[in-house]
Motif scaffolding. Structure first.
Motif, PDB file in Angstrom:
ATOM      1  N   ARG A   9       7.742  12.904   0.185  1.00  0.00           N
ATOM      2  CA  ARG A   9       8.072  11.268   0.449  1.00  0.00           C
ATOM      3  C   ARG A   9       6.960  10.081   0.472  1.00  0.00           C
ATOM      4  O   ARG A   9       6.184  10.660   0.626  1.00  0.00           O
ATOM      5  CB  ARG A   9       8.893  11.069   2.285  1.00  0.00           C
ATOM      6  N   LEU A  10       7.008   9.691  -0.193  1.00  0.00           N
ATOM      7  CA  LEU A  10       6.262   7.965  -0.765  1.00  0.00           C
ATOM      8  C   LEU A  10       6.709   6.836   0.309  1.00  0.00           C
ATOM      9  O   LEU A  10       7.879   6.593   0.381  1.00  0.00           O
ATOM     10  CB  LEU A  10       6.615   7.618  -1.806  1.00  0.00           C
ATOM     11  N   SER A  11       5.457   6.854   0.833  1.00  0.00           N
ATOM     12  CA  SER A  11       5.630   5.149   1.740  1.00  0.00           C
ATOM     13  C   SER A  11       5.035   3.877   0.937  1.00  0.00           C
ATOM     14  O   SER A  11       3.924   4.117   0.615  1.00  0.00           O
ATOM     15  CB  SER A  11       5.243   5.924   3.093  1.00  0.00           C
ATOM     16  N   CYS A  12       5.956   2.763   1.089  1.00  0.00           N
ATOM     17  CA  CYS A  12       5.224   1.977   0.705  1.00  0.00           C
ATOM     18  C   CYS A  12       5.149   0.452   1.991  1.00  0.00           C
ATOM     19  O   CYS A  12       6.149   0.268   2.159  1.00  0.00           O
ATOM     20  CB  CYS A  12       5.685   1.135  -0.237  1.00  0.00           C
ATOM     21  N   ASN A  38       8.825  -3.220   7.920  1.00  0.00           N
ATOM     22  CA  ASN A  38       7.747  -3.820   6.448  1.00  0.00           C
ATOM     23  C   ASN A  38       7.521  -2.632   5.982  1.00  0.00           C
ATOM     24  O   ASN A  38       6.355  -2.600   4.938  1.00  0.00           O
ATOM     25  CB  ASN A  38       6.559  -4.897   6.621  1.00  0.00           C
ATOM     26  N   THR A  39       8.728  -1.494   5.414  1.00  0.00           N
ATOM     27  CA  THR A  39       8.217  -0.459   5.176  1.00  0.00           C
ATOM     28  C   THR A  39       9.454  -0.185   3.889  1.00  0.00           C
ATOM     29  O   THR A  39      10.084  -0.009   4.349  1.00  0.00           O
ATOM     30  CB  THR A  39       7.511   0.585   5.600  1.00  0.00           C
ATOM     31  N   VAL A  40       9.229   0.732   2.751  1.00  0.00           N
ATOM     32  CA  VAL A  40      10.336   1.046   1.748  1.00  0.00           C
ATOM     33  C   VAL A  40       9.789   2.465   1.705  1.00  0.00           C
ATOM     34  O   VAL A  40       8.105   3.452   1.525  1.00  0.00           O
ATOM     35  CB  VAL A  40      10.200   0.056   0.400  1.00  0.00           C
ATOM     36  N   TYR A  41      10.671   3.220   1.072  1.00  0.00           N
ATOM     37  CA  TYR A  41      10.269   4.763   1.268  1.00  0.00           C
ATOM     38  C   TYR A  41      10.841   5.452  -0.072  1.00  0.00           C
ATOM     39  O   TYR A  41      12.125   4.652  -0.605  1.00  0.00           O
ATOM     40  CB  TYR A  41      11.108   5.813   2.775  1.00  0.00           C
ATOM     41  N   LEU A  42      10.902   6.241  -0.712  1.00  0.00           N
ATOM     42  CA  LEU A  42      10.687   7.098  -1.804  1.00  0.00           C
ATOM     43  C   LEU A  42      10.729   8.878  -1.270  1.00  0.00           C
ATOM     44  O   LEU A  42      10.177   8.956  -1.510  1.00  0.00           O
ATOM     45  CB  LEU A  42      10.272   7.374  -3.424  1.00  0.00           C
ATOM     46  N   GLN A  43      12.370   9.482  -1.212  1.00  0.00           N
ATOM     47  CA  GLN A  43      12.360  10.859  -1.323  1.00  0.00           C
ATOM     48  C   GLN A  43      12.568  11.110  -1.710  1.00  0.00           C
ATOM     49  O   GLN A  43      13.431  11.313  -2.693  1.00  0.00           O
ATOM     50  CB  GLN A  43      13.414  10.948  -0.157  1.00  0.00           C
ATOM     51  N   MET A  44      11.413  12.232  -2.540  1.00  0.00           N
ATOM     52  CA  MET A  44      12.136  13.310  -4.081  1.00  0.00           C
ATOM     53  C   MET A  44      12.129  14.336  -3.678  1.00  0.00           C
ATOM     54  O   MET A  44      11.341  15.085  -3.084  1.00  0.00           O
ATOM     55  CB  MET A  44      10.293  12.059  -4.982  1.00  0.00           C
ATOM     56  N   ASN A  45      12.897  15.299  -4.531  1.00  0.00           N
ATOM     57  CA  ASN A  45      13.248  16.547  -4.022  1.00  0.00           C
ATOM     58  C   ASN A  45      13.175  17.037  -5.119  1.00  0.00           C
ATOM     59  O   ASN A  45      13.342  16.392  -6.548  1.00  0.00           O
ATOM     60  CB  ASN A  45      14.729  16.761  -3.750  1.00  0.00           C
ATOM     61  N   SER A  46      13.631  18.871  -5.344  1.00  0.00           N
ATOM     62  CA  SER A  46      13.050  19.421  -6.910  1.00  0.00           C
ATOM     63  C   SER A  46      12.461  18.300  -7.661  1.00  0.00           C
ATOM     64  O   SER A  46      13.273  18.231  -8.565  1.00  0.00           O
ATOM     65  CB  SER A  46      14.868  19.196  -6.603  1.00  0.00           C
ATOM     66  N   LEU A  47      10.726  18.511  -7.420  1.00  0.00           N
ATOM     67  CA  LEU A  47      10.391  18.494  -8.027  1.00  0.00           C
ATOM     68  C   LEU A  47      10.128  18.982  -9.547  1.00  0.00           C
ATOM     69  O   LEU A  47       9.710  19.962  -9.769  1.00  0.00           O
ATOM     70  CB  LEU A  47       9.244  17.107  -7.200  1.00  0.00           C
ATOM     71  N   ARG A  48      10.144  17.787 -10.881  1.00  0.00           N
ATOM     72  CA  ARG A  48       9.612  18.765 -11.842  1.00  0.00           C
ATOM     73  C   ARG A  48       8.126  18.560 -12.344  1.00  0.00           C
ATOM     74  O   ARG A  48       7.686  16.984 -11.995  1.00  0.00           O
ATOM     75  CB  ARG A  48      10.597  18.360 -13.054  1.00  0.00           C
ATOM     76  N   LEU A  49       7.872  19.197 -13.399  1.00  0.00           N
ATOM     77  CA  LEU A  49       7.224  18.780 -13.981  1.00  0.00           C
ATOM     78  C   LEU A  49       6.841  17.130 -14.134  1.00  0.00           C
ATOM     79  O   LEU A  49       5.802  16.779 -14.567  1.00  0.00           O
ATOM     80  CB  LEU A  49       6.886  20.133 -15.497  1.00  0.00           C
ATOM     81  N   VAL A 104       1.055  -1.598   0.433  1.00  0.00           N
ATOM     82  CA  VAL A 104       0.164   0.281   0.162  1.00  0.00           C
ATOM     83  C   VAL A 104       0.990   0.761   0.000  1.00  0.00           C
ATOM     84  O   VAL A 104       1.641   1.335   1.056  1.00  0.00           O
ATOM     85  CB  VAL A 104      -0.938  -0.306   0.882  1.00  0.00           C
ATOM     86  N   GLU A 105       0.543   2.486  -1.112  1.00  0.00           N
ATOM     87  CA  GLU A 105       1.334   3.350  -1.158  1.00  0.00           C
ATOM     88  C   GLU A 105       0.293   4.515  -0.776  1.00  0.00           C
ATOM     89  O   GLU A 105      -0.063   4.538  -0.652  1.00  0.00           O
ATOM     90  CB  GLU A 105       1.921   3.838  -2.797  1.00  0.00           C
ATOM     91  N   SER A 106       1.265   5.787  -0.282  1.00  0.00           N
ATOM     92  CA  SER A 106       1.070   6.335   0.121  1.00  0.00           C
ATOM     93  C   SER A 106       2.310   8.373   0.208  1.00  0.00           C
ATOM     94  O   SER A 106       3.199   7.913  -0.231  1.00  0.00           O
ATOM     95  CB  SER A 106       0.687   6.614   2.010  1.00  0.00           C
ATOM     96  N   GLY A 107       1.585   9.085   0.180  1.00  0.00           N
ATOM     97  CA  GLY A 107       2.237   9.344   0.311  1.00  0.00           C
ATOM     98  C   GLY A 107       1.941  11.037  -0.752  1.00  0.00           C
ATOM     99  O   GLY A 107       3.512  12.267  -0.899  1.00  0.00           O
ATOM    100  N   GLY A 108       1.567  10.629  -1.915  1.00  0.00           N
ATOM    101  CA  GLY A 108       1.063  11.642  -3.109  1.00  0.00           C
ATOM    102  C   GLY A 108       0.443  12.583  -2.843  1.00  0.00           C
ATOM    103  O   GLY A 108      -0.231  12.696  -1.809  1.00  0.00           O
ATOM    104  N   GLY A 109       0.476  13.189  -4.285  1.00  0.00           N
ATOM    105  CA  GLY A 109      -0.072  14.805  -4.059  1.00  0.00           C
ATOM    106  C   GLY A 109      -0.424  15.481  -5.337  1.00  0.00           C
ATOM    107  O   GLY A 109       0.736  15.238  -5.588  1.00  0.00           O
ATOM    108  N   LEU A 110      -0.862  17.033  -4.165  1.00  0.00           N
ATOM    109  CA  LEU A 110      -0.409  18.120  -5.647  1.00  0.00           C
ATOM    110  C   LEU A 110       0.468  18.711  -4.818  1.00  0.00           C
ATOM    111  O   LEU A 110       0.706  19.544  -4.003  1.00  0.00           O
ATOM    112  CB  LEU A 110      -1.739  18.370  -6.201  1.00  0.00           C
ATOM    113  N   VAL A 111       1.915  18.472  -5.844  1.00  0.00           N
ATOM    114  CA  VAL A 111       2.751  20.053  -5.089  1.00  0.00           C
ATOM    115  C   VAL A 111       3.516  20.842  -6.050  1.00  0.00           C
ATOM    116  O   VAL A 111       3.223  20.426  -7.534  1.00  0.00           O
ATOM    117  CB  VAL A 111       4.107  18.653  -4.755  1.00  0.00           C
ATOM    118  N   GLN A 112       4.025  22.239  -5.927  1.00  0.00           N
ATOM    119  CA  GLN A 112       4.840  23.401  -6.774  1.00  0.00           C
ATOM    120  C   GLN A 112       6.061  22.186  -7.232  1.00  0.00           C
ATOM    121  O   GLN A 112       6.483  21.358  -6.582  1.00  0.00           O
ATOM    122  CB  GLN A 112       4.707  24.225  -6.160  1.00  0.00           C
TER     123      GLN A 112
END
Length: 126
Positions: free
Chosen positions: A19-22, A77-88, A5-13
């Motif tokens: 940070r996405l979690s699984c 039992n969790t995996v993460y993805l930290q995403m910075n400097s997000l682009r279109l 189960v993923e979480s952490g997505g959304g609308l950002v600039q």
């Protein structure tokens, strides 16, 4: 059977971070290779990042390298993805995937991953 189960997505600039979690339930994923893929209209499924069973090796696509960090907490039992400097162009649905054959070399092919989450959407606006 592993359920993801993923979480952490959304609308950002553009320029923001997420940070996405699984979270995995069922058997422990401590021996699994874990990965993130994304899907965007017109682009199909794209490998984003992967991490081997003990977290000792990380893999990134060229499109996110230097801007993202994958990590795992086997005790949770969790995996993460930290995403910075997000682009279109990071706008997509992000999926977590698990490969129970953690003893094999990590693959960037989605065909190797037996278990998938339902996805979490990430939308990056200007």
């Amino acid at each position: 059977q592993v359920q993801l189960v993923e979480s952490g997505g959304g609308l950002v600039q553009a320029g923001d971070s997420l940070r996405l979690s699984c979270a995995a339930s069922g058997p422990s994923i401590s021996t699994y290779t874990m990965a993130w893929f994304r899907w965007a209209p017109g682009k199909g499924r794209e490998f984003v990042s992967a991490i081997n069973w003990n977290g000792g090796n990380e893999y990134y696509s060229d499109s996110v390298k230097g801007r993202s960090t994958i990590s795992r907490d086997n005790a949770k039992n969790t995996v993460y993805l930290q995403m910075n400097s997000l682009r279109l162009e990071d706008t997509a649905i992000y999926y977590c995937a698990a490969d129970r054959q953690g003893w094999l070399p990590v693959s960037e092919s989605g065909d190797r991953y037996e278990y998938w989450g339902q996805g979490t959407p990430v939308t990056v606006s200007a």
